[in-house]
Design an enzyme around this catalytic site. Structure first.
Site, PDB file in Angstrom:
ATOM      1  N   LYS A  54       0.814  -1.217   0.000  1.00 63.50           N
ATOM      2  CA  LYS A  54       0.000   0.000   0.000  1.00 63.50           C
ATOM      3  C   LYS A  54       0.849   1.269   0.000  1.00 63.50           C
ATOM      4  CE  LYS A  54      -3.629  -2.506  -0.162  1.00 63.50           C
ATOM      5  NZ  LYS A  54      -3.130  -3.818   0.258  1.00 63.50           N
ATOM      6  N   TYR A 269     -12.875 -13.911   1.874  1.00 68.00           N
ATOM      7  CA  TYR A 269     -11.842 -12.970   2.316  1.00 68.00           C
ATOM      8  C   TYR A 269     -11.534 -13.138   3.806  1.00 68.00           C
ATOM      9  CZ  TYR A 269      -9.550  -8.623   3.567  1.00 68.00           C
ATOM     10  OH  TYR A 269      -8.662  -7.701   4.049  1.00 68.00           O
ATOM     11  N   TYR A 295      -3.365 -12.553   2.280  1.00 72.86           N
ATOM     12  CA  TYR A 295      -3.028 -12.182   0.901  1.00 72.86           C
ATOM     13  C   TYR A 295      -1.906 -13.050   0.322  1.00 72.86           C
ATOM     14  CZ  TYR A 295      -5.711  -7.955   1.962  1.00 72.86           C
ATOM     15  OH  TYR A 295      -6.698  -7.086   2.304  1.00 72.86           O
TER      16      TYR A 295
HETATM   17  C1  PLP Z   1      -3.929  -4.992   0.125  1.00 75.39           C
HETATM   18  C2  PLP Z   1      -2.992  -6.122   0.076  1.00 75.39           C
HETATM   19  C3  PLP Z   1      -2.882  -6.900  -1.090  1.00 75.39           C
HETATM   20  C4  PLP Z   1      -3.789  -6.750  -2.284  1.00 75.39           C
HETATM   21  O1  PLP Z   1      -3.579  -5.594  -3.011  1.00 75.39           O
HETATM   22  P1  PLP Z   1      -4.824  -4.966  -3.807  1.00 75.39           P
HETATM   23  O2  PLP Z   1      -4.214  -3.847  -4.523  1.00 75.39           O
HETATM   24  O3  PLP Z   1      -5.817  -4.565  -2.767  1.00 75.39           O
HETATM   25  O4  PLP Z   1      -5.376  -6.011  -4.702  1.00 75.39           O
HETATM   26  C5  PLP Z   1      -1.942  -7.906  -1.111  1.00 75.39           C
HETATM   27  N1  PLP Z   1      -1.150  -8.152  -0.043  1.00 75.39           N
HETATM   28  C6  PLP Z   1      -1.246  -7.432   1.091  1.00 75.39           C
HETATM   29  C7  PLP Z   1      -0.356  -7.793   2.219  1.00 75.39           C
HETATM   30  C8  PLP Z   1      -2.168  -6.398   1.191  1.00 75.39           C
HETATM   31  O5  PLP Z   1      -2.252  -5.705   2.321  1.00 75.39           O
END
Ligand code: PLP
Length: 338
Positions: A54, A269, A295
């Site tokens: 992010k 999720y 993720y």
């Molecule tokens: C938010 C996030 C993702 C996914 O990214 P997006 O752009 O929301 O698809 C992947 N890995 C981590 C650790 C995240 O925090």
């Protein structure tokens, strides 16, 4: 190619280029010969607030907020959102106040999930947190906060979950260019660049960056960890087009350009599958690298499933983008008890 990003305001948060490393011990654990070369791009090693993907988006989001004269940054997410935690850290660095509107959309209510991980860090970083039930409309609450702050003479910038507005996605369009430059230095070309797909911005940004560089958009693929497959594909496509519109580029993105896998998602999720937990352990014990259970662990489980099924062979080179999320391990401690 000329850098298409310079005209967008950017608040630098990353220290240079993130490393690319090869995972030879993982390759051996998967069977050695006949297994593709697996590399990782360490976007978890982005220095601020514990790091994660992010921050690349936040460079452009905070750039836009500062250019608009805002004094507060507001965003939304799930209770254990990494994006929320990194927004709080980036806002501190940029001298802005931060408000987080977090929903209880993940069906977990144990002590670790409620208090540890990102929740602990949001508080440490001094963010103001508004908590909503699963059904709450976080974005409208965020917009109400903008009005309330405006009445006090303040000015807030709002972005939705994951920071995946077209402006936020510029961070990953830029990363696509970074990766292609690293390929030249390393003297190789990846057959597939693999990312988790949550709010779709990481995939959409990379895809747009590939298209803008006249490279193959199908070199990027993702595994959805949040939306059902059809929705994740549609969102990724829409968002990548919006990013290309920001460049003012006359590019087309077709359905065939958006490669998303649906096999890793499981029940939904924030609900790790057995393969997720096994994969987090495997990568920890072969490489000393820490994936998260929401993720990275899920997406890597998807990738390793495809490798084991023989979709990739010895000559192929894969790049998995490690997106951070380490605090999630602490929030999901009960999921790792055996
Ligand atoms: C938010 C996030 C993702 C996914 O990214 P997006 O752009 O929301 O698809 C992947 N890995 C981590 C650790 C995240 O925090």
């Amino acid at each position: 190619m000329p850098d298409p990003f310079v005209r967008f305001p950017r608040r630098t948060l990353l220290e240079g280029v993130t490393p690319i490393q090869r995972l030879t011990r993982l390759e051996q654990a998967l069977g050695g010969r006949g297994v593709p070369a697996i590399f990782v791009k360490r976007d978890d090693l982005t220095g601020l607030g514990g790091g994660g993907n992010k921050l690349r988006k936040l460079e452009y989001l905070l750039g836009a907020a500062l250019a608009a004269g805002c004094d507060t940054f507001i965003t939304t997410g799930a209770r254990q959102s990494n994006h929320a935690r990194l927004s709080a850290a980036a806002a501190v660095r940029a001298g802005l106040a931060c408000e987080l509107v977090l929903t209880d959309r993940v069906p977990r209510d144990d002590e670790a999930y409620r208090r540890n991980g990102n929740v602990l860090l949001d508080d440490l970083l001094g963010a103001t947190v508004h908590r909503l039930p699963a059904t709450g409309d976080a974005l409208s609450v965020a917009k109400q906060r903008v009005q309330a702050l405006q009445a006090q003479g303040r000015q807030a910038y709002v972005v939705g979950a994951g920071g995946s507005s077209p402006t936020g996605c510029l961070g990953y369009a830029n990363c696509a260019v970074e990766i292609t430059r690293q390929e030249v230095e390393l003297g190789l070309r990846f057959d597939q660049i693999v990312v988790p797909n949550g709010s779709s911005g990481t995939h959409a940004g990379l895809l747009a960056g590939m298209v803008a560089s006249d490279d193959d958009p199908c070199r990027v693929c993702s595994y959805t960890v949040l939306a059902p497959l059809a929705e994740a594909r549609a969102d990724t496509r829409t968002l990548s087009r919006e990013v290309l519109d920001l460049f003012g580029a006359d590019h087309r993105v077709t359905d065939d350009d958006v490669v998303v896998g649906g096999d890793a998602l499981g029940e939904g999720y924030g609900i790790p599958t057995k393969a997720t937990i096994d994969t987090v352990r495997l990568v920890a014990r072969t490489e000393g690298l820490l994936l998260d259970p929401v993720y990275g662990g899920k997406a890597m489980a998807g990738l390793l499933g495809d490798v084991r099924a023989g979709r990739w062979s010895g000559g192929h080179k894969l790049l998995f983008v490690m997106t951070g999320g380490l605090p999630g391990l602490f929030a999901y401690e009960p999921a790792f008890r055996t």
